[in-house]
Design an enzyme around this catalytic site. Structure first.
Site, PDB file in Angstrom:
ATOM      1  N   ASN A 109      13.897 -10.858  -6.474  1.00 14.16           N
ATOM      2  CA  ASN A 109      13.076  -9.981  -7.314  1.00 14.16           C
ATOM      3  C   ASN A 109      13.940  -8.798  -7.733  1.00 14.16           C
ATOM      4  O   ASN A 109      14.227  -7.910  -6.932  1.00 14.16           O
ATOM      5  CB  ASN A 109      11.859  -9.525  -6.476  1.00 14.16           C
ATOM      6  CG  ASN A 109      11.057  -8.439  -7.172  1.00 14.16           C
ATOM      7  OD1 ASN A 109      11.221  -8.193  -8.375  1.00 14.16           O
ATOM      8  ND2 ASN A 109      10.176  -7.789  -6.415  1.00 14.16           N
ATOM      9  N   LYS A 160      13.284  -6.445  -9.792  1.00 14.82           N
ATOM     10  CA  LYS A 160      12.521  -5.215 -10.074  1.00 14.82           C
ATOM     11  C   LYS A 160      13.028  -4.577 -11.384  1.00 14.82           C
ATOM     12  O   LYS A 160      13.429  -5.296 -12.291  1.00 14.82           O
ATOM     13  CB  LYS A 160      12.598  -4.259  -8.877  1.00 14.82           C
ATOM     14  CG  LYS A 160      12.214  -4.958  -7.577  1.00 14.82           C
ATOM     15  CD  LYS A 160      12.007  -4.023  -6.422  1.00 14.82           C
ATOM     16  CE  LYS A 160      11.637  -4.843  -5.187  1.00 14.82           C
ATOM     17  NZ  LYS A 160      11.314  -4.006  -4.037  1.00 14.82           N
ATOM     18  N   HIS A 199       2.527  -7.788  -6.004  1.00 17.21           N
ATOM     19  CA  HIS A 199       3.644  -7.183  -5.270  1.00 17.21           C
ATOM     20  C   HIS A 199       3.213  -5.791  -4.791  1.00 17.21           C
ATOM     21  O   HIS A 199       2.443  -5.109  -5.471  1.00 17.21           O
ATOM     22  CB  HIS A 199       4.879  -7.082  -6.170  1.00 17.21           C
ATOM     23  CG  HIS A 199       6.076  -6.608  -5.410  1.00 17.21           C
ATOM     24  ND1 HIS A 199       6.308  -5.274  -5.187  1.00 17.21           N
ATOM     25  CD2 HIS A 199       7.065  -7.283  -4.777  1.00 17.21           C
ATOM     26  CE1 HIS A 199       7.415  -5.160  -4.449  1.00 17.21           C
ATOM     27  NE2 HIS A 199       7.877  -6.354  -4.184  1.00 17.21           N
ATOM     28  N   GLU A 205       4.529  -3.010  -4.882  1.00 13.35           N
ATOM     29  CA  GLU A 205       4.724  -1.901  -5.822  1.00 13.35           C
ATOM     30  C   GLU A 205       3.641  -1.900  -6.898  1.00 13.35           C
ATOM     31  O   GLU A 205       3.237  -0.857  -7.390  1.00 13.35           O
ATOM     32  CB  GLU A 205       6.144  -1.971  -6.412  1.00 13.35           C
ATOM     33  CG  GLU A 205       7.163  -1.513  -5.367  1.00 13.35           C
ATOM     34  CD  GLU A 205       8.464  -2.274  -5.359  1.00 13.35           C
ATOM     35  OE1 GLU A 205       8.837  -2.879  -6.378  1.00 13.35           O
ATOM     36  OE2 GLU A 205       9.131  -2.277  -4.296  1.00 13.35           O
ATOM     37  N   GLU A 260       4.967  -9.500   2.764  1.00 15.84           N
ATOM     38  CA  GLU A 260       5.935  -8.410   2.630  1.00 15.84           C
ATOM     39  C   GLU A 260       5.329  -7.128   3.189  1.00 15.84           C
ATOM     40  O   GLU A 260       4.575  -6.436   2.487  1.00 15.84           O
ATOM     41  CB  GLU A 260       6.283  -8.197   1.159  1.00 15.84           C
ATOM     42  CG  GLU A 260       6.924  -9.395   0.509  1.00 15.84           C
ATOM     43  CD  GLU A 260       7.693  -8.983  -0.729  1.00 15.84           C
ATOM     44  OE1 GLU A 260       8.919  -9.110  -0.725  1.00 15.84           O
ATOM     45  OE2 GLU A 260       7.074  -8.498  -1.685  1.00 15.84           O
ATOM     46  N   GLY A 309      12.465  -2.231   0.787  1.00 10.90           N
ATOM     47  CA  GLY A 309      13.406  -1.245   0.266  1.00 10.90           C
ATOM     48  C   GLY A 309      13.754  -0.155   1.265  1.00 10.90           C
ATOM     49  O   GLY A 309      14.368   0.847   0.915  1.00 10.90           O
ATOM     50  N   SER A 318      13.506  -6.040   3.030  1.00  9.14           N
ATOM     51  CA  SER A 318      14.850  -5.761   3.553  1.00  9.14           C
ATOM     52  C   SER A 318      15.561  -6.991   4.112  1.00  9.14           C
ATOM     53  O   SER A 318      16.265  -6.908   5.123  1.00  9.14           O
ATOM     54  CB  SER A 318      14.809  -4.632   4.598  1.00  9.14           C
ATOM     55  OG  SER A 318      14.351  -3.435   3.983  1.00  9.14           O
TER      56      SER A 318
HETATM   57  P1  PGA Z   1      13.707  -5.436  -0.578  1.00 13.68           P
HETATM   58  O1  PGA Z   1      12.472  -5.810  -1.550  1.00 13.68           O
HETATM   59  O2  PGA Z   1      14.385  -6.727  -0.234  1.00 13.68           O
HETATM   60  O3  PGA Z   1      14.564  -4.510  -1.384  1.00 13.68           O
HETATM   61  O4  PGA Z   1      13.109  -4.790   0.628  1.00 13.68           O
HETATM   62  C1  PGA Z   1      11.694  -6.941  -1.302  1.00 13.68           C
HETATM   63  C2  PGA Z   1      10.601  -7.053  -2.336  1.00 13.68           C
HETATM   64  O5  PGA Z   1      10.052  -6.032  -2.765  1.00 13.68           O
HETATM   65  O6  PGA Z   1      10.246  -8.165  -2.764  1.00 13.68           O
END
Ligand code: PGA
Length: 253
Positions: free
Chosen positions: A11, A13, A97, A99, A170, A176, A216
Site C-alpha cells: 500500500n 498511500k 483502511h 487512515e 491492521e 507506520g 510495520s
Molecule cells: P505500515 O503501513 O507498514 O507503514 O505500518 C501498513 C498499512 O497501513 O497498510
C-alpha cells in the site's frame, strides 16, 4: 499446509511520484516473474493506477485502488467509483483502511456499502479492520474488530467471501509506528477473526478466507509473522516503497 495462497500487498498511500512509482512497479514485476506460489499486488495513488496497471498487464502482479466511492457515478466531487478502478485495470481495492476510518471518519456502514459495491463491479475488496491503542488497553480488541468485520461484510454472501474478499487485520497502533504486533498478538486476533467468519458464514468459508496482517511489516519481522498459523499474508505500507525493503518480503520463508 493451508490451502490459502500467501498474499503480499504493498500500500503506497500518498507517496512516490509517477516515475518512481512506475520504476517500483517494474521491479516488483520482474522480481515476481512467473512465480505463482504467492499473490502480489501493489496499491499506487489513483493518478498512477492506469499507467501502472498497463505496465503490469500480462504479469502475475496485480494492482488495486487504495479506496473507492460507495456510489456508482454522479455528483460526488473528488471520488472514484469501483467501475473506474476496474476501467483502469485494478483487480483489488482496499476498503476501510485505518487512515480512512480515523483520519477521514469513515464508519462501518459506509465501509460495508463500499465492500458490496466493489464486489458488484468485479473488484476483490481487502476489508481492513483494527483496534486503536486505547481500545486494546481497554481489552476491547475483539469487540472492535468483530463489529468491523460483521458490519463490513453485511450482505456479502459466502461465495463472494471465499472467492473474492480478503480481510486485513491492521492494529492502528502498529501502522507506520515501527511497532508491529507480536506474532502471538497477531495470532490471537487472526484466530478470533476466523472464528467470527465461521459464525457469520460457516467453517468451510472461514477456512478459505485469507486474513492478512498489516502494521510495520519489514524484512526483519516478516518471517516470524508469516509463520503464525492463520496469518495468510501481509499488507505493507512503509516497507513497500522501495525495492530493497519490499522485494525481500516476497521471500519470507
Ligand atoms: P505500515 O503501513 O507498514 O507503514 O505500518 C501498513 C498499512 O497501513 O497498510
Amino acid at each position: 499446509m493451508s490451502a490459502r495462497k500467501p498474499f503480499v500487498a504493498g500500500n503506497w498511500k500518498m507517496n512516490l511520484e509517477r516515475k518512481t512509482a512506475l520504476g517500483l512497479a517494474l521491479s516488483v514485476r520482474d522480481s515476481v516473474g512467473r512465480r505463482d506460489d504467492i499473490d502480489v499486488a501493489v496499491f499506487p495513488p489513483y493518478v498512477y493506477l492506469d499507467e501502472i496497471s498497463r505496465a503490469l498487464a500480462g504479469s502475475l502482479v496485480k494492482s488495486g485502488g487504495q479506496n473507492c466511492c460507495d456510489e456508482t457515478s454522479g455528483a460526488f466531487t473528488g471520488e472514484i467509483s469501483p467501475a473506474m478502478l476496474v476501467d483502469v485495470g485494478a483487480t483489488y481495492v482496499l476498503i476501510g483502511h485505518s487512515e480512512r476510518r480515523h483520519v477521514y471518519g469513515e464508519g462501518d456502514e459506509l465501509v460495508g456499502r463500499k465492500v458490496k459495491l466493489a464486489l458488484e463491479h468485479g473488484l476483490s475488496p481487502i476489508l481492513c479492520v483494527g483496534e486503536t491503542l486505547e481500545q486494546r488497553q481497554a481489552k476491547r480488541t475483539e469487540q472492535v474488530v468483530g463489529e468491523q468485520i460483521a458490519r463490513g461484510l453485511a450482505g456479502v454472501d459466502g461465495r463472494a467471501l471465499q472467492a473474492r474478499v480478503t480481510v486485513a487485520y491492521e492494529p492502528v497502533w502498529a501502522i507506520g509506528t515501527g511497532l508491529n504486533a507480536t506474532p502471538a498478538q497477531a495470532g490471537e486476533v487472526h484466530a478470533y477473526l476466523r472464528g467470527v467468519l465461521a459464525g457469520l458464514y460457516n467453517e468451510a468459508a472461514a477456512e478459505r478466507a485469507r486474513i492478512l496482517y498489516g502494521g510495520s511489516v519489514k524484512p526483519d519481522n516478516v518471517r516470524a509473522l508469516m509463520a503464525v498459523p492463520g496469518v495468510d499474508g501481509v499488507l505493507v505500507g512503509g516497507a513497500s516503497l522501495k525495492p530493497e525493503s519490499f522485494l525481500p518480503l516476497l521471500d519470507y520463508r
